[in-house]
Enzyme design. Structure first.
Site: not given
Ligand code: G16
Length: 543
Positions: A113-114, A277, A279, A281-282, A376
């Protein structure tokens, strides 16, 4: 081509976190590490025999190699077909869409992800179920159990599959179909939004800057914003995905997308700025001189949803993760909509969307989405804003001001303390948990505490129970402090402190959330002993 049975042993720590298994890339590249986890995905979900999967990722370092391994393992375990994005690229929402559209048995997304990418940064593997969404806890638990029971994995001995050209080929007895990563997703966006209206907006001279942060959304944003909607060439910047995201941190927030913030707050700023971000989704939304927090963005989209063709008939309900601000709840109240509060993790929205209880959902962590996919969706959120702007023809700042005047403003901020010693972080949480019952009635930093608890969630659709999802302290006047440890970090512990306060008097609205939240911030530190226990004087990231 022969199937090899490779003996292996369980590897510690393969428990998926908030969103799949994320580790440092060298950890994933260790012998058997990726293979064990992929075999555990098959073993934990009833085997790969006869199944069809989607495979893609955000193009980060090691993704191309991992894709070949996953394909050889799927073929060795008897999968019927894998649909792969060209060059193993698929944004997370595009993968979710393909899983649904092609009615597959699920998919594997290679992304952290990010989190930064590269030989020394992060890699990740996530399994999504046939509804297109991240595997729910029950499934990830079975996969984790399978990582503990593993003794061998199956892999085909073969050359690499050509993933650079579109079309079908075979690998052992399995079909590999290489698809254009953008085409199906672009078609879906065309069905949801009023592209003609958005085109007219651009024709009127409206300017956008979309920062793809050298990550996967680049090709999607170029094709849709510049190609179809007529945004001027060059509106999408940092549009070529690179394995290490240009050495940057592909996290769309004011810290990591500072260039975009500087542009939007500088002279001759465009009308609208956005970022996505690693991937895809953000999202981050910023107007000229106006940063929109993810929580506020979610509320504004809910309030304006009927301006978008796909949501013109109204929303079935809305949902937000617990730490997300309650700005959404105010809109839901006024529209008479059900508003669900779920734990952090997109996977918790899946049942609500599948059951038709919610149409729109979102999180403070820059995630917004709807029932069009089960992830997302960054570019979707940007198009949603553009559709609203094309209808309202007001500036982002004016839309925000009108929104706060009508619904009140939920000042909101998240303070992150990263790479904290795990024992210290757990100690902080344990100590606060032990004191929760004593807090109501106390006054801290001038604020009277009304309630305190640990959030747990009972899924209204399948009845599953998720405990220990964050500590909450509620103060008088609608203030709230939430503390939890991140489930996506790869180094030590990340303590997240979510801070919120409501102002409903239009005469008292102010600009700076940190100033508006000063007493909440002071109370959080006193209640949890953050500075003392982490040894940190200030958060590493404030969003
Ligand atoms: C993932 C989850 C999100 C979550 C985020 C942060 O996002 O899909 O639902 O809000 O991680 O999670 P944490 O607070 O546990 O680090 P992504 O964009 O990283 O896949």
């Amino acid at each position: 081509m022969s199937v090899q049975r490779i003996s292996t042993k369980p590897i510690e720590g393969q428990k998926p976190g908030t969103s799949g298994l994320r580790k440092k890339t060298p950890v994933f590249m260790q012998p058997h590490y990726l293979e064990n986890f992929v075999q555990a995905i098959w073993n934990g979900t009833g085997g790969a025999e006869g199944k069809t999967y989607v495979l893609g990722g955000d193009g980060r370092y090691f993704g191309d190699r991992a894709a070949q391994v996953i394909l050889r393992m799927a073929a060795a375990s008897g999968a019927k077909k894998v649909i792969v994005g060209q060059n193993a690229i698929l944004s997370t929402p595009a993968a979710s869409h393909l899983i649904r559209k092609r009615q597959t048995d699920g998919g594997i997304i290679m992304s952290a992800s990010h989190n930064p990418g590269g030989p020394k940064e992060d890699f990740g593997v996530k399994f999504n179920t046939p509804n297109g969404g991240p595997a729910p806890e029950g499934v990830t638990e079975k996969i984790f159990q399978a990582t503990k029971d593993i003794s061998e994995y199956l892999i085909l001995e073969s050359q690499d599959v050509d993933l650079s050209t579109l079309g079908s080929r075979t690998l052992g007895g399995m079909e590999v179909e290489v698809v254009d990563p953008v085409a199906d997703y672009a078609e879906l966006m065309r069905e949801i939004f009023d592209f003609d209206k958005i085109r007219a907006l651009f024709q009127s001279g409206f300017r956008i800057r979309f920062d793809a942060m050298h990550a996967v959304t680049g090709p999607y944003a170029k094709a849709i914003l510049e190609g179809e909607l007529g945004a001027p060439a060059g509106s999408v910047v940092n549009a070529v995905p690179s394995p290490d995201f240009g050495g940057g941190h592909p996290d769309p927030n004011p810290i990591w997308a500072k260039d975009l913030m500087d542009t939007m707050f500088g002279a001759d700023a465009p009308d609208f700025g956005a970022a996505s971000d690693g991937d895809g989704d953000r999202n981050m939304i910023v107007g000229r001189n106006a940063y929109v927090t993810p929580s506020d963005s979610l509320a504004v989209l809910a309030a304006n949803a009927t301006l978008v063709p796909a949501y013109a008939g109204g929303l079935k309900g809305v949902a937000r993760s617990m730490p997300t601000s309650k700005a959404l709840d105010r809109v839901a109240d006024s529209l008479g909509l059900a508003c669900y509060e779920t734990p952090t993790g997109w996977k918790f929205f899946g049942n609500l969307l599948d059951a038709g209880r919610a149409t729109l959902c979102g999180e403070e962590s820059a995630g917004t989405g709807s029932d069009h996919v089960r992830e997302k969706d960054g570019l979707w959120a940007v198009l949603f804003w553009l559709n609203v702007l094309a209808e309202r023809r007001e500036s982002v700042a004016d839309i925000m001001a009108a929104h706060w005047a009508k619904y009140g403003r939920n000042y909101y901020s998240r303070h992150d303390y990263e790479a904290v010693d795990s024992a210290a972080a757990n100690g902080l949480v344990d100590a606060l948990r032990a004191r929760l019952a004593d807090l109501p009635g106390q006054t801290v930093a001038g604020l009277r505490i009304e309630a305190a608890d640990e959030f747990a969630y009972d899924d209204p659709v399948d009845g599953s129970h998720s405990a220990a999802q964050g500590l909450r302290v509620m103060t008088e006047g609608g203030g709230r402090i939430v503390l939890r440890l991140s489930g996506t970090g790869t180094e030590g512990a990340t303590l997240r402190v979510y801070l919120e306060r409501v102002e409903t008097d239009p005469a008292r609205l102010q600009d700076d959330p940190q100033a508006a939240l000063a007493s909440i911030i002071a109370a959080a530190d006193q209640i949890a002993g953050i500075r003392e226990r982490t040894g940190r004087e200030a958060p590493d990231v404030i969003t």
